[in-house]
Motif scaffolding. Sequence first.
Motif, PDB file in Angstrom:
ATOM      1  N   ALA A  25      -1.609  -5.895  -5.953  1.00 10.79           N
ATOM      2  CA  ALA A  25      -0.651  -5.659  -7.033  1.00 10.79           C
ATOM      3  C   ALA A  25      -1.209  -6.219  -8.347  1.00 10.79           C
ATOM      4  O   ALA A  25      -1.993  -7.171  -8.361  1.00 10.79           O
ATOM      5  N   HIS A  26      -0.795  -5.608  -9.465  1.00 13.44           N
ATOM      6  CA  HIS A  26      -1.292  -6.011 -10.777  1.00 13.44           C
ATOM      7  C   HIS A  26      -0.114  -6.340 -11.692  1.00 13.44           C
ATOM      8  O   HIS A  26       0.844  -5.562 -11.778  1.00 13.44           O
TER       9      HIS A  26
ATOM     10  N   GLN B  24       5.313 -12.715   4.125  1.00 13.31           N
ATOM     11  CA  GLN B  24       5.153 -11.795   5.252  1.00 13.31           C
ATOM     12  C   GLN B  24       5.334 -10.353   4.785  1.00 13.31           C
ATOM     13  O   GLN B  24       4.589  -9.452   5.197  1.00 13.31           O
ATOM     14  N   ALA B  25       6.311 -10.122   3.931  1.00 13.81           N
ATOM     15  CA  ALA B  25       6.519  -8.789   3.373  1.00 13.81           C
ATOM     16  C   ALA B  25       5.344  -8.379   2.496  1.00 13.81           C
ATOM     17  O   ALA B  25       4.913  -7.217   2.509  1.00 13.81           O
ATOM     18  N   LEU B  26       4.810  -9.317   1.737  1.00 12.11           N
ATOM     19  CA  LEU B  26       3.642  -9.045   0.891  1.00 12.11           C
ATOM     20  C   LEU B  26       2.476  -8.551   1.738  1.00 12.11           C
ATOM     21  O   LEU B  26       1.819  -7.553   1.400  1.00 12.11           O
ATOM     22  N   LEU B  27       2.203  -9.231   2.855  1.00 12.03           N
ATOM     23  CA  LEU B  27       1.088  -8.836   3.716  1.00 12.03           C
ATOM     24  C   LEU B  27       1.367  -7.528   4.434  1.00 12.03           C
ATOM     25  O   LEU B  27       0.428  -6.781   4.755  1.00 12.03           O
TER      26      LEU B  27
ATOM     27  N   SER C 100       1.690  -3.453  -2.952  1.00 16.97           N
ATOM     28  CA  SER C 100       2.434  -3.349  -4.210  1.00 16.97           C
ATOM     29  C   SER C 100       3.202  -4.614  -4.556  1.00 16.97           C
ATOM     30  O   SER C 100       3.828  -4.684  -5.609  1.00 16.97           O
ATOM     31  N   ILE C 101       3.170  -5.618  -3.674  1.00 17.18           N
ATOM     32  CA  ILE C 101       3.848  -6.884  -3.926  1.00 17.18           C
ATOM     33  C   ILE C 101       2.815  -7.911  -4.356  1.00 17.18           C
ATOM     34  O   ILE C 101       1.756  -8.041  -3.730  1.00 17.18           O
TER      35      ILE C 101
END
Length: 292
Positions: A2-3, A60-63, A69-70
């Motif tokens: 993500a940026h 965990q959601a990021l991975l 996109s997180i």
Amino acid sequence: MAHQNQRRAENINGNFYVDTTCIDCDTCRWMAPEIFDQIGEQSAVYHQPSNESEEVRSLQALLSCPTSSIGTVEKPKNIQDIQQGFPLLVSENIYHCGYHSEQSYGAASYLIVREEGNILVDSPRFAPPLVKKIEEMGGIRYMYLTHRDDVADHQKYRDRFSCDRILHTDEINSGTRDVEIQLSGGESYQLAPDLLIISVPGHTKGHTVLLYNNKFLFSGDHLAWSDRLNQLVGFPEACWYSWSEQVKSMEKLANYAFEWVLPGHGRRYYSDRETMGKQMQKCIAWMAGYRS
């Protein structure tokens, strides 16, 4: 990755954010519903983590985000610990693999740990931390694929674990033509005493579901819980073969007993068998009404 320069304006100020590459797959919203929500046609952060457990679920959601996109403004210090936590225990010997794949539009996959050999249900991304943990947990004996949409990195897992893949012939294409166990017709297939594969055409022609121990139903894109409707549902807006056939398949599935619905897309659901039976009948009535 993500940026920050693509950070959605809809995110609340703070460390975590979702950028504009989000494909609205719902992964983060069901993994950390206290942090992420749908705002417009994409996800966004509406509440920054305020304690350690919220921080862990957010990472965990990021991975697991299939499109990365997180993001976080500050580099997470404990990201390796979060990686080591996958697969995530759901119940008993059932684990959520995480590391969702964009090829499967963010579908969830699961690992059943069994003395007779582990079962990978649909394919996650071939992520090295996850692969290493699966090896430590006994590898993969079978890779059961519910339907053509959620096969993702199946070939890489086959090459690594020499597992036998299972898929219905009506779901096979050029990317899955070498699958080792090819099911056909509409009859149920008893893979082992505790593993029953049930044909449920509708979402796709050869869609099947897996019933484990008469308790855990791995339902692919056939059946899931809807928070919005507060009930079990099929997906009429994503029915690629036949809605009428999917209704018939749901009626057939209602004859089986189970306590868990573990879908590829949509939300999980758990109840006692009596309540589950009532929910299935409610689902069928809703689907029949939608059809008409």
